[in-house]
Design a protein around this motif. Sequence first.
Motif, PDB file in Angstrom:
ATOM      1  N   GLY A   1       0.800  -1.228   0.000  1.00 36.37           N
ATOM      2  CA  GLY A   1       0.000   0.000   0.000  1.00 36.37           C
ATOM      3  C   GLY A   1       0.827   1.270   0.000  1.00 36.37           C
ATOM      4  N   GLN A   2       2.134   1.144  -0.173  1.00 42.40           N
ATOM      5  CA  GLN A   2       3.007   2.314  -0.105  1.00 42.40           C
ATOM      6  C   GLN A   2       3.032   3.114  -1.400  1.00 42.40           C
ATOM      7  N   ILE A   3       2.599   2.519  -2.494  1.00 35.09           N
ATOM      8  CA  ILE A   3       2.526   3.233  -3.767  1.00 35.09           C
ATOM      9  C   ILE A   3       1.053   3.511  -4.052  1.00 35.09           C
ATOM     10  N   LEU A   4       0.707   4.778  -4.164  1.00 33.51           N
ATOM     11  CA  LEU A   4      -0.683   5.139  -4.432  1.00 33.51           C
ATOM     12  C   LEU A   4      -0.975   4.992  -5.919  1.00 33.51           C
ATOM     13  N   VAL A   5      -2.154   4.476  -6.211  1.00 32.88           N
ATOM     14  CA  VAL A   5      -2.544   4.192  -7.586  1.00 32.88           C
ATOM     15  C   VAL A   5      -3.616   5.196  -8.013  1.00 32.88           C
ATOM     16  N   PRO A   6      -3.392   5.902  -9.119  1.00 31.86           N
ATOM     17  CA  PRO A   6      -4.410   6.833  -9.601  1.00 31.86           C
ATOM     18  C   PRO A   6      -5.532   6.106 -10.343  1.00 31.86           C
ATOM     19  N   VAL A   7      -6.745   6.529 -10.064  1.00 31.17           N
ATOM     20  CA  VAL A   7      -7.940   5.983 -10.703  1.00 31.17           C
ATOM     21  C   VAL A   7      -8.828   7.176 -11.043  1.00 31.17           C
ATOM     22  N   GLU A   8      -9.539   7.098 -12.145  1.00 32.31           N
ATOM     23  CA  GLU A   8     -10.456   8.183 -12.474  1.00 32.31           C
ATOM     24  C   GLU A   8     -11.541   8.267 -11.405  1.00 32.31           C
ATOM     25  N   THR A   9     -11.763   9.465 -10.904  1.00 33.63           N
ATOM     26  CA  THR A   9     -12.711   9.674  -9.803  1.00 33.63           C
ATOM     27  C   THR A   9     -14.109   9.184 -10.157  1.00 33.63           C
ATOM     28  N   TRP A  10     -14.547   9.414 -11.378  1.00 33.41           N
ATOM     29  CA  TRP A  10     -15.910   9.001 -11.756  1.00 33.41           C
ATOM     30  C   TRP A  10     -16.090   7.496 -11.635  1.00 33.41           C
ATOM     31  N   VAL A  11     -15.030   6.715 -11.859  1.00 30.89           N
ATOM     32  CA  VAL A  11     -15.125   5.253 -11.748  1.00 30.89           C
ATOM     33  C   VAL A  11     -15.454   4.859 -10.313  1.00 30.89           C
ATOM     34  N   VAL A  12     -14.759   5.472  -9.365  1.00 34.21           N
ATOM     35  CA  VAL A  12     -14.972   5.147  -7.951  1.00 34.21           C
ATOM     36  C   VAL A  12     -16.328   5.671  -7.481  1.00 34.21           C
ATOM     37  N   MET A  13     -16.720   6.849  -7.948  1.00 30.82           N
ATOM     38  CA  MET A  13     -18.016   7.397  -7.567  1.00 30.82           C
ATOM     39  C   MET A  13     -19.156   6.514  -8.076  1.00 30.82           C
ATOM     40  N   MET A  14     -19.045   6.036  -9.314  1.00 31.79           N
ATOM     41  CA  MET A  14     -20.089   5.167  -9.869  1.00 31.79           C
ATOM     42  C   MET A  14     -20.164   3.842  -9.111  1.00 31.79           C
ATOM     43  N   ALA A  15     -19.033   3.296  -8.721  1.00 27.98           N
ATOM     44  CA  ALA A  15     -19.004   2.004  -8.022  1.00 27.98           C
ATOM     45  C   ALA A  15     -19.574   2.104  -6.611  1.00 27.98           C
ATOM     46  N   THR A  16     -19.380   3.254  -5.965  1.00 28.40           N
ATOM     47  CA  THR A  16     -19.797   3.388  -4.574  1.00 28.40           C
ATOM     48  C   THR A  16     -21.111   4.131  -4.396  1.00 28.40           C
ATOM     49  N   GLY A  17     -21.454   4.982  -5.358  1.00 30.01           N
ATOM     50  CA  GLY A  17     -22.636   5.828  -5.198  1.00 30.01           C
ATOM     51  C   GLY A  17     -22.379   6.997  -4.265  1.00 30.01           C
ATOM     52  N   LEU A  18     -21.108   7.227  -3.911  1.00 31.65           N
ATOM     53  CA  LEU A  18     -20.755   8.306  -3.003  1.00 31.65           C
ATOM     54  C   LEU A  18     -20.314   9.540  -3.770  1.00 31.65           C
ATOM     55  N   THR A  19     -20.441  10.690  -3.136  1.00 31.21           N
ATOM     56  CA  THR A  19     -19.924  11.919  -3.713  1.00 31.21           C
ATOM     57  C   THR A  19     -18.410  11.946  -3.550  1.00 31.21           C
ATOM     58  N   ARG A  20     -17.758  12.800  -4.294  1.00 30.37           N
ATOM     59  CA  ARG A  20     -16.300  12.909  -4.209  1.00 30.37           C
ATOM     60  C   ARG A  20     -15.859  13.258  -2.794  1.00 30.37           C
ATOM     61  N   GLY A  21     -16.576  14.138  -2.127  1.00 31.99           N
ATOM     62  CA  GLY A  21     -16.221  14.551  -0.771  1.00 31.99           C
ATOM     63  C   GLY A  21     -16.306  13.436   0.252  1.00 31.99           C
ATOM     64  N   ALA A  22     -17.126  12.433  -0.021  1.00 34.72           N
ATOM     65  CA  ALA A  22     -17.298  11.314   0.917  1.00 34.72           C
ATOM     66  C   ALA A  22     -16.339  10.156   0.635  1.00 34.72           C
ATOM     67  N   LEU A  23     -15.567  10.224  -0.445  1.00 33.47           N
ATOM     68  CA  LEU A  23     -14.699   9.101  -0.826  1.00 33.47           C
ATOM     69  C   LEU A  23     -13.491   8.850   0.071  1.00 33.47           C
ATOM     70  N   PRO A  24     -12.785   9.889   0.569  1.00 29.99           N
ATOM     71  CA  PRO A  24     -11.590   9.591   1.362  1.00 29.99           C
ATOM     72  C   PRO A  24     -11.884   8.633   2.525  1.00 29.99           C
ATOM     73  N   ASP A  25     -10.981   7.674   2.706  1.00 29.15           N
ATOM     74  CA  ASP A  25     -11.045   6.623   3.729  1.00 29.15           C
ATOM     75  C   ASP A  25     -12.049   5.518   3.415  1.00 29.15           C
ATOM     76  N   THR A  26     -12.717   5.582   2.261  1.00 35.90           N
ATOM     77  CA  THR A  26     -13.647   4.528   1.870  1.00 35.90           C
ATOM     78  C   THR A  26     -12.877   3.253   1.542  1.00 35.90           C
ATOM     79  N   GLN A  27     -13.345   2.138   2.070  1.00 34.87           N
ATOM     80  CA  GLN A  27     -12.769   0.828   1.777  1.00 34.87           C
ATOM     81  C   GLN A  27     -13.539   0.209   0.618  1.00 34.87           C
ATOM     82  N   LEU A  28     -12.819  -0.344  -0.341  1.00 32.93           N
ATOM     83  CA  LEU A  28     -13.431  -0.945  -1.518  1.00 32.93           C
ATOM     84  C   LEU A  28     -12.825  -2.307  -1.800  1.00 32.93           C
ATOM     85  N   LEU A  29     -13.550  -3.087  -2.572  1.00 36.86           N
ATOM     86  CA  LEU A  29     -13.011  -4.317  -3.128  1.00 36.86           C
ATOM     87  C   LEU A  29     -12.777  -4.078  -4.608  1.00 36.86           C
TER      88      LEU A  29
END
Length: 92
Positions: free
Chosen positions: A32-60
Amino acid sequence: MTVFLPHTPTTATVVRAGCRTTLVALPDWYRGQILVPVETWVVMMATGLTRGALPDTQLLVRARLGARTEQQLDLEGWELPDGGEQPAAVAA
């Protein structure tokens, strides 16, 4: 010769969510020491969360954990753990 690594289910934690790019840490990839960039819209669509609510979100996510670069990870299948809902963000 191209070697195709299998996709493995793993966890990801959103570290930072920007307007266009979200940075995630995968504990099973370089610890987990190397951060991986992902398009924000991909994560928002998968979680249904707003961008502001994403930090610290755990995902599979499924990733090629033997990858040497972030592009080779070929992240796919983003979802919330247990198909459940994240707790509602507390209004500030």
